[in-house]
Every structure is written in structure tokens, then in C-alpha cells.
Design an enzyme around this catalytic site. Structure first.
Site, PDB file in Angstrom:
ATOM      1  N   MET A   1       0.957  -1.329  -0.163  1.00 56.60           N
ATOM      2  CA  MET A   1       0.135  -0.105   0.081  1.00 56.60           C
ATOM      3  C   MET A   1       0.888   1.252   0.018  1.00 56.60           C
ATOM      4  SD  MET A   1      -3.110  -1.195   0.063  1.00 56.60           S
ATOM      5  CE  MET A   1      -4.056  -0.210   0.450  1.00 56.60           C
ATOM      6  N   CYS A   2       0.131   2.368  -0.437  1.00 55.11           N
ATOM      7  CA  CYS A   2       0.832   3.653  -0.238  1.00 55.11           C
ATOM      8  C   CYS A   2       1.089   4.011   1.355  1.00 55.11           C
ATOM      9  CB  CYS A   2      -0.142   4.628  -0.950  1.00 55.11           C
ATOM     10  SG  CYS A   2      -0.141   4.641  -2.681  1.00 55.11           S
ATOM     11  N   PRO A   3       1.961   4.760   1.773  1.00 50.95           N
ATOM     12  CA  PRO A   3       3.069   5.226   0.618  1.00 50.95           C
ATOM     13  C   PRO A   3       4.356   4.276   0.864  1.00 50.95           C
ATOM     14  CG  PRO A   3       3.227   6.209   2.836  1.00 50.95           C
ATOM     15  CD  PRO A   3       2.172   5.146   3.032  1.00 50.95           C
ATOM     16  N   MET A   4       4.127   3.037   1.436  1.00 59.87           N
ATOM     17  CA  MET A   4       5.337   2.202   1.527  1.00 59.87           C
ATOM     18  C   MET A   4       5.841   1.721   0.173  1.00 59.87           C
ATOM     19  SD  MET A   4       5.956   2.191   4.759  1.00 59.87           S
ATOM     20  CE  MET A   4       7.562   1.090   4.472  1.00 59.87           C
TER      21      MET A   4
END
Length: 835
Positions: A768-771
Site C-alpha cells: 500500500m501507499c506510501p510504503m
């Protein structure tokens, strides 16, 4: 007539820099040159930079310089030097922090070494103001003059601070470590939120000592400290502190930064077991060192040569200063002239008859260089030449004769520093937030300025006395929002294709008196916060009982009732209905979280192994640099850390990622050595490195241990570079693999096409964002300019946000297309561009 502030610039008095400090600064300058020449990488340089108190900013190519000021104590001469530096190398503004440091922003990296030299010439340093070290030791800013104090804690805070500065014990802790001293039970230094809190007490015989509490901290998981020792004798102060640090160093979680503070060690062990470990360690220190008397560092803070006028029966004192003997104002709130109002809110009577202390209120902790020059001059002419920073982001000048107060104020006001309302509700504490901080999510300073209209300076109503507001730009709680009466911390909230700045609202926190962590009540869009607070205070005034404070009111009515009255302010309209809500305070562009700095990146098994080996090489690199500069004890400590990191890299193959050094060495022997893949010279590793904590390391000893660590890390690297997808270990080779071997992510990638990809594939589907952006960013940092990386992303936010963020970083997006007909996954081809 007072001289203009621009003329008050006498030469700064400087002193020779000690040779060991000069070597330390030269080591930093050498590494800056190597970085700029391309001889070392940003990732290798980053931990080195942080150890010296230098932070990167969210803006490219500039740094934040944090000046460490133990107990907040400054001389006028030192403040003048900071003013010079701020004007010459920064923005002309200094920022006082909640740890009594002073930060300078937008400093080019090439100028940092010069700044370090100029600070060292006046006895100041940035060393260990950042990183996983003992941070600045704080203390009550009224220590030595407070009418309520048991005794002056200043020399004790100073002695502890300088004992730990550059101490090998303190160089590579699992996470940052904070210590505070208070002189009485009122606890102005907020000891319950510190890793170690020390409060002055006297035992039954009247002998002075400290009550020691441990395990406090804020951040995303706040904890209040618990009492470890009811009475610490003075000669046991240093060993008691060292024992706590040693237990933390050995047992702290080095796997997860979010669980690395000492409070989590206590959570895991239980307080009784932690206390037992501490006692065991303390006894060992005492047995090794013997009982030694505490030798205090001197801190001259005597009355000025200008003595106060004698006041016959006290009447003249009271008419001039407006202060009764207890330090409180004798004037009604808000009455009289601007001087009267300022005197009522900013001036405190000292325990020394005839003298007062004046708090200089700084907006969000900011002070210009010109104002620093003026304060330095005022401190010398009206007081004893000393100043202190406060944990409320202000400054204070003590030892002002009461009969000089009016002329002092006139000059103070002439340079814009005569604002009343110090340390009251209108004195809002705010961290830098998105102004400069790479972790900031919202503009905390912008919100603080927006609230100024709601809380005008010097006009605090009686029912809001003792109330505080603190605003943090993220959950890390640098502004200490958890312990405010009204605390706010910034987050982002998505609505359709847009994200709005939002604050989590906490109520009921306090430290003075009964210590409480504030309760999270609601999340309010940033632009709604002023109206929400206005409504909350109206609710209080309509429903309070006679004489009931806001703290007591919050406790009585409870979270549910407060939430109910604030719910109308929590709704987030669509962007089409109200686009203004999607702009932060004072922002010209729509709110986004895409420019946040990277956080912790924990990937798959092969990536974890690479991360551990990178850490081992970073620590070994620092050990070698430090040894060249004759800092042998700290170099040995870094060598030890490189061995631990290398061992942890191999343990990933067994599905083990230990939290502590002790567990790492035990599991390494049980799982890795037993496989027969490690040469015999590295068997029984715990015994072989047990002497790497020595404070008195010689050059020969250091070089021997660094050589041992280097060989061990090379063995670990040889093994890890031969690991495939099956994560099976094979014995180390005598030489390292060929340099053109594909990296771990190439070996791990699963291709959807029959032919081999033209670039290594980084599969971030399901991330997922922001990873996903952070992982891509870190991968690119390990590649050369011109190299290409194919990244696989999910539809929706990932494919919308990651390419934009990478373009913002300066990289090229050569291809962006679906991976499948349903367009549930996409691929992008990124070309790295030189930073």
C-alpha cells in the site's frame, strides 16, 4: 536613550577548540567531501550525519542544525555566536525546541563543518542532538531561583549531560533516550514523559537526592514513567543512570523502530523484571568501579553586580514589579498598560529577594538573529549575562533587579519581544511541521498562528488559567500534544481523489499535579479546528460547575459527551463543495502527503537480509572513520554493532529477527553456528565480543576489534550473496562473488513474460501507499545513475501516486502501462537520475 538593536554587536569572545573536538569536526568535514565527491553514498553518510546532530529537511540539499544546550543554559556570548551563525549560514531565525535546543534551518551541507567549528569556539556542540543517543538533558528553567525548589538541579543536569556526551555507552542505542531534572514536585521539567526522570527530594535525615522514574515517553504509544528508586543518593546518580542505559542498550528492540523506545522494554519484561535487571547491572557497575563521590561541574549563575534597590516594608517592590512574595501578580488580569499586562503574565519573583525572572515569549519558538543580539545585550546590562531556553519554546532571563524591570521591558518591547501571555493558553507550543520537517504531515505552525485570533496575547480569561495547547505536525509528539489540556496532531484523510489535512484532538492531558495522558476524542479537518475549539470552550462555560477548571470538567463529563458536541466539526466535505478544506493553513497548493520523507522499510526476506548487511557495513564504516580520528572507544562500539547486524542478517534465513543483542548472540550460536556454515573463529561469538564496551580502548585494541568485525562482516556478506529463493545457507567462500551478480530482488522477482526482463523487476503488488513509494525510493538509492528498474504496482492509489512522487524526486518514468487486460496491476519503468 536605548541603543538600536542593530548596533549591539560586540565581538564574540572565542576560545581554542580542544584537539579531540577539532578531530571530531574534521572527521565530519572529511565525510562531507567524500559524499560530494561521490566516494560514499547518501545512505552510508546518513547515520554519520545524524550522530553529529544534523538532520535532512524535506527540502532538498539543505540541513537542519540542532544545537545541544544542556538544561537550556546559555551565556550572552554564546547567544551572540548563534545569532551570527543564523544570519550568515541559515535564514536569520533560530527555533527553540521543547528539549531546550536551538535549531537552525536551510543550512547548506558544505557549511555545516564551519558552523560546528564556530560553535565549538564558544563551548557549544551539535553532537548527539539527534540519532539513537542520549538527547539533550533538560531541566526546569527556574532551577536555582525557584521559590518552591528543594535544591538547584542545574549542576546535576550539567554533570550528567557532559558525562554522557561522546560516551561510548551512548553511541548506538536501540532508539533515542531522554533525561530530565526537576527541582520540586511541581515538576516543570515534565519528568514523567522521559526515559529517566529525576526529581529533587530530601530523605528523612534532610539529605538531598533524587527520585528516579523510568520508562516514560510520548509518540504514537505514550507511556508515563514509573518510580524505580524513591531516593538516589548523590554518589549513586551516575551509576544509576548508566545502569538504566545499559539495560536498554542490551534489551531494546533493534528490529522495529516503532517499538524501540525503553518503554517497550518495560512493557515486554514487566516492571519488576526490568527493575531486577537494573539492580543486577547497577551492582555490577558498583563492583567494577567502586563507590566514587559525585564531582559536579560548575555553572556560575550568581547575582549581577547591579543590586536591587531596598524596599522599605515591601511597598516599593510591589509598586514597581507588581509581584507578591509568592511570585503571582498583584494586578487583576489584563488591567493597566502594556507593561502591566506583560508584568502580570511573564514575570516571576525569585526566591532571592529583590530579583525577578522574565520569560520572553517566542512565537512557536522562533527568534530572529537581531532579537538574539538584543537579548544577549539585555542579559548583560540588566542581569548576570546568562539566559535559558525553556521546554515551552521560550527564553528566560533571570536575576533582573525588580527596580530595573520597567526599563528592561521598554527595551524588550522595542525589538518585538514584549508580548505578554508567556506559558498560558495563548502561548501555543508547535513543532516545525511541514515548514521544514521531513516527517511532518501538517502545518502545525500555521495552525498555531490561526489560533492567535481565538486566544489574544495577555488576555487569558480566569477560567482558562493553567490551560495549554500543543500542536504536533505528526504522531511523533515533538510538541508533546499528549500532555496538553488541548492537544492536536496532524494526519491526512482521503475523500475521493483528494486528501485533506486533519488533526486528531486530544483533551485532558497534564503533568503538573496528577499526571495524565490526554484522550483522543475526534478528528477535525485543519480548517475547522478554530471553530471546534471555540465551540468546545463555549460548551465548557455553559456546563461547568462553580469553580470547575477545564481539566476537571473534561474528567467529569467524559470523552463521549465531548465527542458528541464536536461531531459537527469532524465532517469532511467533498473537494467540489469546499476546496479550501483541502489546503493546509497558509498553503498555496493542495494538501498532499507525497513529499513525506522515508520511514522504516521492512520488505521480504531477501530485502531484510540486504538491509541488515547494509547496516553492518554502515557501522563498520563509522568504526573505521572514528578510529582514524583517534576516537577509539566509540569506534569499538561501532565495530560491535556491525557484528550484531551481520549476525541478524544470517538469522533471517531461520525466520528469526531478534529484538535484543542478547537474543541475537544466543540464536546465532544455536541456529547458525550449528549448521557448520561459519568458520570456527566466529563460534562462541558472545564470549569473543564481550569486551567491546570498554571506555578506555587503546589504538591497538581498537584496530584488533575492527579487524575482527571486518572479517566477520565479509564472511556474512559472502554467505548472504549466495542465498537464493530457498533461503538456504552454504559455507562462506574464501573470496567474494563476482561484482556483476544480480541483486536479491532480481533473483526474487517472478516474471509474467517468457523472456527475461530488460531491467530488474521490483514486485510491489499488494504493497500500500506510501510504503510502495518508500521501497522504490530506497531501491533506487542503491542503484547507479542511468540504471533502470521495473516496478509492479496495484491499480488505484499506487499507480496514481508512486509515479508522481518519483518524478518529484527527479527520476524519469519511461513506461507506464497495465500488466493485465483487467488493469488491476500496472508496471512502470523508472530510470534513475543523478540526485
Amino acid at each position: 536613550m536605548s541603543a538600536s538593536p542593530t548596533t549591539l554587536k560586540p565581538p564574540v569572545q572565542t576560545f581554542p577548540i580542544p584537539p579531540e573536538i577539532m578531530e571530531e569536526i574534521e572527521a565530519f568535514e572529511d565525510e562531507v567531501q567524500r559524499l560530494q565527491a561521490g566516494d560514499t553514498t547518501t545512505e552510508m553518510f546518513k547515520p554519520f550525519r545524524l550522530q553529529y546532530g544534523i538532520y535532512g529537511q524535506r527540502q532538498a540539499d539543505v540541513q537542519m542544525v540542532r544545537i545541544k544546550i544542556p538544561f537550556g543554559g546559555l551565556t550572552a556570548n554564546q547567544l551572540r555566536r548563534i545569532a551570527e551563525i543564523a544570519d550568515t549560514y541559515a535564514t536569520g531565525v533560530g527555533h527553540v525546541t521543547t528539549r531546550q535546543d536551538i535549531q537552525l534551518h536551510f543550512v547548506p551541507l558544505s557549511q555545516v563543518g564551519t558552523i560546528m567549528r564556530q560553535l565549538a569556539e564558544v563551548g557549544l556542540t551539535t553532537r548527539e542532538a539527534c540519532a539513537n543517543t542520549v538527547r539533550n538533558v533538560t531541566a526546569c528553567s527556574l532551577a536555582g531561583v525557584c521559590p518552591r525548589e528543594v535544591f538547584d538541579v542545574t549542576p546535576y543536569a550539567k554533570t550528567v549531560a557532559y558525562h554522557l556526551l561522546r560516551n561510548p555507552l551512548n553511541q548506538s542505542l536501540p532508539r533515542k533516550f531522554k533525561i530530565a531534572f526537576s527541582g520540586c514536585q511541581h515538576d516543570c521539567a515534565l519528568t514523567p514523559i522521559h526515559d529517566i526522570g529525576l526529581v529533587a527530594v530530601r530523605n528523612a535525615q534532610g539529605v538531598g537526592g533524587f527520585r528516579m522514574s523510568v520508562g516514560g515517553g510520548l509518540g504514537s504509544t505514550p507511556r508515563l514513567a514509573k518510580v524505580l528508586r524513591e531516593f538516589v543518593p548523590m554518589d549513586e546518580l551516575i551509576p544509576s543512570i548508566e545502569a538504566v542505559i545499559k539495560v536498554f542498550d542490551n534489551l531494546g528492540n533493534r528490529k522495529n523502530r516503532n517499538k524501540a523506545r525503553m518503554k517497550f522494554v518495560i512493557d515486554k519484561l514487566g516492571f519488576e523484571e526490568f527493575a531486577r535487571r537494573w539492580q543486577e547491572t547497577f551492582n555490577a557497575i558498583q563492583a567494577s568501579n567502586g563507590k566514587r563521590p559525585l564531582v559536579l561541574l560548575d555553572h556560575p549563575d550568581t547575582p549581577p553586580l547591579i543590586m536591587p534597590a531596598k524596599a522599605g516594608n515591601g511597598s516599593s517592590q510591589e509598586s514597581e514589579s507588581g509581584l507578591a512574595s509568592n511570585g503571582h501578580s498583584t494586578e487583576p488580569n489584563g488591567a493597566g498598560s502594556s507593561f502591566d499586562i506583560w508584568r502580570c503574565t511573564n514575570v516571576i519573583a525569585q526566591r532571592q529577594a529583590g530579583f525577578v525572572s522574565a520569560i520572553i515569549k517566542l512565537p512557536s519558538g522562533d527568534i530572529t538573529a537581531e532579537q538574539m543580539w538584543m537579548l544577549a545585550d539585555l542579559a548583560e546590562r540588566h542581569a548576570n549575562g546568562n539566559l535559558r531556553t525553556t521546554i515551552s519554546q521560550n527564553m528566560i532571563i533571570r536575576w533582573i533587579p525588580e527596580n530595573n524591570l520597567r526599563s528592561f521591558y521598554a527595551e524588550l518591547a522595542s525589538c518585538g519581544l514584549g508580548t505578554p501571555g508567556a506559558e498560558r493558553i495563548e502561548d501555543i507550543v508547535a513543532c516545525p511541521g511541514t515548514d521544514t520537517c521531513g516527517l511532518g504531515i501538517t502545518s502545525s505552525k500555521g495552525l498555531a498562528r490561526a489560533l492567535a485570533e481565538l486566544f489574544p496575547a495577555g488576555r487569558t480569561p480566569e477560567d482558562l488559567k493553567g490551560v495549554s495547547i500543543k500542536i504536533s505536525g505528526c504522531h511523533n509528539s515533538c510538541a508533546q500534544h499528549h500532555i496538553a489540556t488541548i492537544g492536536l496532531h496532524g494526519v491526512g484523510k482521503r475523500m475521493g481523489n483528494h486528501v485533506a489535512p486533519v488533526y486528531e484532538l486530544h483533551v485532558g492531558g497534564q503533568v503538573n499535579g496528577t499526571t495524565r495522558i490526554g484522550q483522543l476524542v475526534v478528528k477535525v479537518p485543519a480548517k475547522h479546528v478554530p471553530d471546534a475549539l471555540r465551540h468546545l470552550l463555549a460548551f465548557y462555560r455553559q456546563n461547568r460547575q462553580e469553580g470547575e477548571t477545564l481539566h476537571a470538567f473534561f474528567s467529569r463529563v467524559g470523552k463521549a459527551a465531548i465527542k458528541d458536541v464536536l461531531i459537527p466539526y469532524t465532517f469532511l466535505p467533498s473537494f467540489e463543495d469546499n476546496p479550501d478544506v483541502y489546503y493546509d493553513w497558509e498553503a498555496d497548493e493542495e494538501f498532499t502527503v507525497e513529499d513525506l520523507g522515508p520511514g522504516e522499510c521492512a520488505g521480504g526476506a531477501l530485502e531484510m537480509i540486504d538491509n541488515r548487511m547494509l547496516e553492518a557495513e554502515q557501522e563498520l564504516y563509522q568504526a573505521q572513520v572514528l578510529a582514524r580520528k583517534h576516537q577509539y572507544a566509540i569506534a569499538v562500539n561501532k565495530a560491535y554493532r556491525s557484528i550484531i547486524a551481520g549476525a541478524k542478517a544470517l538469522l533471517v534465513t531461520e525466520g528469526v529477527d531478534p529484538n535484543t543483542d542478547e537474543d541475537t548472540l544466543t540464536e546465532f550460536e544455536r541456529l547458525i553456528v550449528a549448521k557448520g556454515v561459519i568458520p570456527t573463529e566466529y563460534h562462541h561469538l558472545a564470549q569473543r565480543i564481550s569486551n567491546l564496551g570498554s571506555k578506555d580502548a587503546s589504538e591497538t585494541f581498537a584496530q584488533e576489534k575492527i579487524a575482527f568485525a571486518r572479517n566477520f562482516v565479509e564472511v556474512c556478506r559472502s554467505i548472504t550473496e549466495r542465498i537464493g529463493q530457498d533461503l538456504k545457507l552454504s559455507p562462506a567462500e574464501t573470496s567474494l562473488p563476482a561484482p556483476n551478480k544480480p541483486d536479491n530482488d532480481e533473483r526474487a522477482a517472478v516474471s509474467l513474460q517468457p523472456e527475461a526482463p530488460a531491467a530488474p523487476v521490483y514486485d510491489l503488488r499488494g504493497v500500500m501507499c506510501p510504503m510502495n513509494y518508500v521501497k522504490t525510493k530506497l531501491k533506487l538509492e542503491m542503484m547507479d545513475p542511468g540504471d533502470r528498474l521495473e516496478v509492479w504496482l496495484d491499480a488505484g492509489d499506487p499507480i496514481k501516486n508512486v509515479p508522481v512522487s518519483l518524478r518529484n524526486d527527479g527520476h524519469k518514468i519511461l513506461v507506464q502501462e497495465p500488466l493485465d487486460p483487467q488493469q488491476t496491476h500496472f508496471k512502470i519503468l523508472v530510470e534513475k537520475v543523478e540526485a
